[in-house]
Write a protein that holds these residues in place. Structure first.
Motif, PDB file in Angstrom:
ATOM      1  N   GLN A  76     -23.274  52.347 -24.646  1.00 49.78           N
ATOM      2  CA  GLN A  76     -24.160  51.265 -24.240  1.00 49.78           C
ATOM      3  C   GLN A  76     -23.411  50.169 -23.493  1.00 49.78           C
ATOM      4  OE1 GLN A  76     -27.432  50.603 -27.506  1.00 49.78           O
ATOM      5  NE2 GLN A  76     -25.654  51.540 -28.478  1.00 49.78           N
ATOM      6  N   VAL A  77     -22.195  49.884 -23.923  1.00 53.62           N
ATOM      7  CA  VAL A  77     -21.379  48.894 -23.215  1.00 53.62           C
ATOM      8  C   VAL A  77     -21.116  49.363 -21.785  1.00 53.62           C
ATOM      9  CG1 VAL A  77     -19.057  47.894 -23.105  1.00 53.62           C
ATOM     10  CG2 VAL A  77     -20.335  47.857 -25.249  1.00 53.62           C
ATOM     11  N   ALA A  78     -20.869  50.663 -21.628  1.00 60.85           N
ATOM     12  CA  ALA A  78     -20.625  51.212 -20.294  1.00 60.85           C
ATOM     13  C   ALA A  78     -21.841  51.049 -19.394  1.00 60.85           C
ATOM     14  CB  ALA A  78     -20.245  52.689 -20.404  1.00 60.85           C
ATOM     15  N   TRP A  79     -23.027  51.062 -19.981  1.00 60.29           N
ATOM     16  CA  TRP A  79     -24.247  50.865 -19.192  1.00 60.29           C
ATOM     17  C   TRP A  79     -24.487  49.395 -18.868  1.00 60.29           C
ATOM     18  CZ3 TRP A  79     -27.264  54.353 -23.098  1.00 60.29           C
ATOM     19  CH2 TRP A  79     -27.109  55.693 -22.736  1.00 60.29           C
ATOM     20  N   ILE A  80     -24.198  48.529 -19.808  1.00 62.40           N
ATOM     21  CA  ILE A  80     -24.626  47.132 -19.697  1.00 62.40           C
ATOM     22  C   ILE A  80     -23.597  46.228 -19.031  1.00 62.40           C
ATOM     23  CG2 ILE A  80     -25.261  45.100 -21.058  1.00 62.40           C
ATOM     24  CD1 ILE A  80     -26.565  47.048 -23.078  1.00 62.40           C
ATOM     25  N   VAL A  81     -22.334  46.379 -19.346  1.00 62.42           N
ATOM     26  CA  VAL A  81     -21.312  45.458 -18.850  1.00 62.42           C
ATOM     27  C   VAL A  81     -21.266  45.357 -17.319  1.00 62.42           C
ATOM     28  CG1 VAL A  81     -18.804  45.108 -18.681  1.00 62.42           C
ATOM     29  CG2 VAL A  81     -19.875  45.480 -20.910  1.00 62.42           C
ATOM     30  N   PRO A  82     -21.403  46.462 -16.570  1.00 62.54           N
ATOM     31  CA  PRO A  82     -21.343  46.338 -15.104  1.00 62.54           C
ATOM     32  C   PRO A  82     -22.366  45.363 -14.518  1.00 62.54           C
ATOM     33  CG  PRO A  82     -21.107  48.628 -15.737  1.00 62.54           C
ATOM     34  CD  PRO A  82     -21.470  47.886 -16.991  1.00 62.54           C
ATOM     35  N   ARG A  83     -23.446  45.113 -15.238  1.00 64.16           N
ATOM     36  CA  ARG A  83     -24.458  44.180 -14.735  1.00 64.16           C
ATOM     37  C   ARG A  83     -23.955  42.738 -14.727  1.00 64.16           C
ATOM     38  NH1 ARG A  83     -29.138  46.452 -18.781  1.00 64.16           N
ATOM     39  NH2 ARG A  83     -28.696  48.662 -18.406  1.00 64.16           N
ATOM     40  N   PHE A  84     -22.902  42.494 -15.469  1.00 63.93           N
ATOM     41  CA  PHE A  84     -22.347  41.144 -15.550  1.00 63.93           C
ATOM     42  C   PHE A  84     -21.108  40.982 -14.661  1.00 63.93           C
ATOM     43  CE2 PHE A  84     -24.797  41.811 -19.374  1.00 63.93           C
ATOM     44  CZ  PHE A  84     -25.483  40.614 -19.514  1.00 63.93           C
ATOM     45  N   VAL A  85     -20.828  41.991 -13.869  1.00 60.65           N
ATOM     46  CA  VAL A  85     -19.682  41.949 -12.950  1.00 60.65           C
ATOM     47  C   VAL A  85     -20.217  41.838 -11.526  1.00 60.65           C
ATOM     48  CG1 VAL A  85     -17.636  43.144 -12.117  1.00 60.65           C
ATOM     49  CG2 VAL A  85     -18.335  43.380 -14.521  1.00 60.65           C
ATOM     50  N   PRO A  86     -20.010  40.708 -10.853  1.00 56.47           N
ATOM     51  CA  PRO A  86     -20.520  40.533  -9.486  1.00 56.47           C
ATOM     52  C   PRO A  86     -19.965  41.598  -8.550  1.00 56.47           C
ATOM     53  CG  PRO A  86     -19.754  38.444 -10.385  1.00 56.47           C
ATOM     54  CD  PRO A  86     -19.291  39.510 -11.337  1.00 56.47           C
ATOM     55  N   ASP A  87     -20.811  42.045  -7.666  1.00 58.76           N
ATOM     56  CA  ASP A  87     -20.420  43.033  -6.657  1.00 58.76           C
ATOM     57  C   ASP A  87     -20.873  42.510  -5.307  1.00 58.76           C
ATOM     58  OD1 ASP A  87     -19.591  45.275  -5.308  1.00 58.76           O
ATOM     59  OD2 ASP A  87     -21.363  46.463  -5.833  1.00 58.76           O
ATOM     60  N   ARG A  88     -20.177  41.502  -4.830  1.00 56.52           N
ATOM     61  CA  ARG A  88     -20.639  40.778  -3.662  1.00 56.52           C
ATOM     62  C   ARG A  88     -20.105  41.366  -2.364  1.00 56.52           C
ATOM     63  NH1 ARG A  88     -21.860  34.521  -4.684  1.00 56.52           N
ATOM     64  NH2 ARG A  88     -22.590  34.639  -6.816  1.00 56.52           N
ATOM     65  N   THR A  89     -21.010  41.534  -1.420  1.00 56.12           N
ATOM     66  CA  THR A  89     -20.645  41.946  -0.070  1.00 56.12           C
ATOM     67  C   THR A  89     -20.247  40.703   0.718  1.00 56.12           C
ATOM     68  OG1 THR A  89     -22.237  43.759  -0.174  1.00 56.12           O
ATOM     69  CG2 THR A  89     -21.490  43.063   2.021  1.00 56.12           C
ATOM     70  N   PRO A  90     -19.163  40.751   1.485  1.00 54.11           N
ATOM     71  CA  PRO A  90     -18.788  39.591   2.302  1.00 54.11           C
ATOM     72  C   PRO A  90     -19.922  39.179   3.233  1.00 54.11           C
ATOM     73  CG  PRO A  90     -17.023  41.211   2.252  1.00 54.11           C
ATOM     74  CD  PRO A  90     -18.209  41.863   1.604  1.00 54.11           C
ATOM     75  N   ILE A  91     -20.197  37.886   3.261  1.00 56.77           N
ATOM     76  CA  ILE A  91     -21.279  37.359   4.100  1.00 56.77           C
ATOM     77  C   ILE A  91     -20.666  36.598   5.273  1.00 56.77           C
ATOM     78  CG2 ILE A  91     -23.268  35.814   4.168  1.00 56.77           C
ATOM     79  CD1 ILE A  91     -23.644  36.340   1.183  1.00 56.77           C
ATOM     80  N   PRO A  92     -20.977  36.992   6.505  1.00 57.01           N
ATOM     81  CA  PRO A  92     -20.439  36.287   7.668  1.00 57.01           C
ATOM     82  C   PRO A  92     -20.855  34.818   7.666  1.00 57.01           C
ATOM     83  CG  PRO A  92     -21.450  38.377   8.308  1.00 57.01           C
ATOM     84  CD  PRO A  92     -21.809  38.145   6.876  1.00 57.01           C
ATOM     85  N   ALA A  93     -19.991  33.960   8.213  1.00 56.61           N
ATOM     86  CA  ALA A  93     -20.264  32.516   8.226  1.00 56.61           C
ATOM     87  C   ALA A  93     -21.542  32.185   8.971  1.00 56.61           C
ATOM     88  CB  ALA A  93     -19.076  31.780   8.823  1.00 56.61           C
ATOM     89  N   ASN A  94     -21.869  32.977   9.990  1.00 60.13           N
ATOM     90  CA  ASN A  94     -23.063  32.711  10.795  1.00 60.13           C
ATOM     91  C   ASN A  94     -24.241  33.602  10.409  1.00 60.13           C
ATOM     92  OD1 ASN A  94     -21.965  35.083  11.682  1.00 60.13           O
ATOM     93  ND2 ASN A  94     -22.295  34.685  13.867  1.00 60.13           N
ATOM     94  N   ALA A  95     -24.216  34.131   9.186  1.00 58.57           N
ATOM     95  CA  ALA A  95     -25.263  35.056   8.749  1.00 58.57           C
ATOM     96  C   ALA A  95     -26.627  34.375   8.679  1.00 58.57           C
ATOM     97  CB  ALA A  95     -24.910  35.634   7.388  1.00 58.57           C
ATOM     98  N   VAL A  96     -27.656  35.147   8.991  1.00 60.71           N
ATOM     99  CA  VAL A  96     -29.037  34.685   8.862  1.00 60.71           C
ATOM    100  C   VAL A  96     -29.448  34.784   7.393  1.00 60.71           C
ATOM    101  CG1 VAL A  96     -31.432  35.177   9.474  1.00 60.71           C
ATOM    102  CG2 VAL A  96     -29.635  35.347  11.212  1.00 60.71           C
ATOM    103  N   HIS A  97     -30.011  33.712   6.850  1.00 59.09           N
ATOM    104  CA  HIS A  97     -30.430  33.681   5.453  1.00 59.09           C
ATOM    105  C   HIS A  97     -31.956  33.688   5.353  1.00 59.09           C
ATOM    106  CE1 HIS A  97     -26.528  32.363   3.372  1.00 59.09           C
ATOM    107  NE2 HIS A  97     -26.227  32.611   4.641  1.00 59.09           N
ATOM    108  N   ILE A  98     -32.442  34.235   4.249  1.00 59.63           N
ATOM    109  CA  ILE A  98     -33.878  34.215   3.974  1.00 59.63           C
ATOM    110  C   ILE A  98     -34.076  33.983   2.483  1.00 59.63           C
ATOM    111  CG2 ILE A  98     -33.926  36.752   3.776  1.00 59.63           C
ATOM    112  CD1 ILE A  98     -36.851  36.630   4.787  1.00 59.63           C
ATOM    113  N   ARG A  99     -35.028  33.111   2.145  1.00 59.99           N
ATOM    114  CA  ARG A  99     -35.323  32.800   0.748  1.00 59.99           C
ATOM    115  C   ARG A  99     -36.700  33.361   0.401  1.00 59.99           C
ATOM    116  NH1 ARG A  99     -32.207  29.434  -2.001  1.00 59.99           N
ATOM    117  NH2 ARG A  99     -33.913  28.749  -3.347  1.00 59.99           N
ATOM    118  N   VAL A 100     -36.738  34.155  -0.657  1.00 59.03           N
ATOM    119  CA  VAL A 100     -37.973  34.833  -1.029  1.00 59.03           C
ATOM    120  C   VAL A 100     -38.291  34.550  -2.496  1.00 59.03           C
ATOM    121  CG1 VAL A 100     -37.618  36.662   0.671  1.00 59.03           C
ATOM    122  CG2 VAL A 100     -36.762  36.966  -1.667  1.00 59.03           C
TER     123      VAL A 100
END
Length: 308
Positions: A76-100
Motif C-alpha cells: 500500500q505504501v508503494a501505491w500511495i507514497v508516489p502521490r506525495f512526490v512532485p513530478d514537475r515538468t520544466p515550465i518555460p519562462a514565457n509559457a502560456v498559462h490557463i486557470r480552470v
C-alpha cells in the motif's frame, strides 16, 4: 494462549482479510464495473488500518499475521507514497498559462454568488459546472457570471455546462458512448487552441457497469493539450481512472505531490472524486480545493501551463 489474546488475533485476522481483498481488487482491477468500486475508494484508509494492525500484532506476537500485515503495508505504501512526490515538468519562462475550475453544483443548488465570486477571485479562464440546471444558469448570470465569463457552452438538458473568459472556437456535446453526453469546448489562449472536456460520469453505487463504461469512453479524449476536468466519481485507486491516466493523461494533484486532496462530501471530505487531468503538453502549476455553500462537492481550481 489466553482467550483475550485469541479473540484479538481473530479480530486482526478478519480485518486483514478485508484489506487483502482490497489489495487483490486493486492488483487485478476487479473494481472495474463491479460494486467493489465502492470500498476501493477507501483504500488510503485501509493503509492506515493496516499500520494500526501491524502495531497491534507486534504487541500480540502474532507471527504470521504480523508478516501478512507488513507485506500488505509495504504494498500500500508503494501505491500511495508516489502521490506525495512532485513530478514537475520544466515550465518555460514565457509559457502560456490557463486557470480552470470545476464544481458539481448538486443539482444546481450551489450558492450562485459564491460560485461567481470564486470564478472572479481565482481569475478563472474556464469553469466546468456539473449538474447545472437552467434556473441555476440564470441565477449565476444574475450575479454577474455573464460579465466575467461571457463565452459559454450551455447544456442543462444533459448535465454539464462550460463557461469561459476566453473565446470558444468549437463546442458541443461529445459523441462518446457515455450515460449522458459530456460537454466539450476548445478555447483560444494567446493563439493556442486548448480542448477542454467537462466530465460527469455515472456513479458506481447506482450502476458500476455504467460508471465503468463512461470512464472507458473518456479515453478517446486524451490528447497532448487537452484538459479533462469534473466529477469522475472515481479516485486514483480505481482501475478505470488509472486506465484513463495510462491513456495519456496526468492527474494535476499527483503531479504536484498533493496526494491527499479529498473533495467529497464537501463538509467532511473523505475521497477525491473531482479531478483536473491534462495531456502531456501541459504542466501543473497549482491546485486548490474550495468549499462552496449549497453543494456536496468541493470545487477544484488548477493552473496549468503549456510546455511547448
Amino acid at each position: 494462549m489466553s482467550r483475550g489474546r485469541l479473540a484479538a488475533l481473530v479480530g486482526c485476522a478478519v480485518l486483514l482479510t478485508g484489506v487483502l481483498v482490497l489489495a487483490v481488487t486493486r492488483i487485478f482491477g476487479l473494481d472495474d464495473g463491479t460494486f467493489l468500486a465502492v470500498p476501493m475508494a477507501l483504500l488510503p484508509y485501509a493503509a492506515l488500518l493496516t499500520a494500526g494492525l501491524l502495531v497491534t500484532l507486534l504487541a500480540l506476537r502474532g507471527r504470521w499475521l504480523t508478516v501478512a500485515a507488513a507485506a500488505l503495508l509495504v504494498l500500500q505504501v508503494a501505491w500511495i507514497v508516489p502521490r506525495f512526490v512532485p513530478d514537475r515538468t520544466p515550465i518555460p519562462a514565457n509559457a502560456v498559462h490557463i486557470r480552470v475550475g470545476t464544481v458539481n453544483t448538486h443539482r444546481g443548488q450551489v450558492d450562485p454568488l459564491a460560485l461567481v465570486s470564486l470564478a472572479k477571485d481565482e481569475h478563472l479562464d474556464v469553469l466546468a459546472a456539473e449538474e447545472l440546471d437552467a434556473p441555476a444558469i440564470k441565477a449565476l448570470d444574475a450575479d454577474g457570471l455573464n460579465r466575467s465569463m461571457p463565452y459559454r457552452e450551455l447544456h442543462p438538458e444533459n448535465d454539464t455546462s462550460i463557461f469561459s473568459r476566453l473565446p470558444i472556437t468549437h463546442g458541443g456535446p461529445t459523441d462518446l458512448p457515455t450515460t449522458w453526453p459530456q460537454t466539450q469546448v476548445t478555447v483560444t489562449v494567446s493563439g493556442h487552441e486548448i480542448p477542454v472536456v467537462g466530465v460527469h460520469t455515472y456513479y458506481p453505487v447506482g450502476g458500476p457497469g455504467l460508471w465503468a463504461q463512461d470512464m472507458s469512453a473518456l479515453r478517446a479524449v486524451a490528447g497532448r493539450d487537452v484538459i479533462v476536468l469534473g466529477d469522475f466519481n472515481a479516485t486514483v485507486d480505481h482501475s478505470p481512472l488509472r486506465s484513463l491516466l495510462a491513456a495519456g493523461l496526468v492527474d494535476t494533484h499527483a503531479e504536484l505531490g498533493r496526494g491527499w486532496a479529498p473533495t467529497w462530501p464537501a463538509q467532511f471530505p473523505l475521497v477525491q472524486i473531482d479531478h483536473v487531468l491534462h495531456g502531456p503538453g501541459l504542466a501543473a502549476v497549482s491546485a486548490s480545493e474550495h468549499l462552496l455553500p449549497g453543494t456536496d462537492h468541493r470545487a477544484v481550481v488548477a493552473e496549468l501551463a503549456l510546455t511547448g
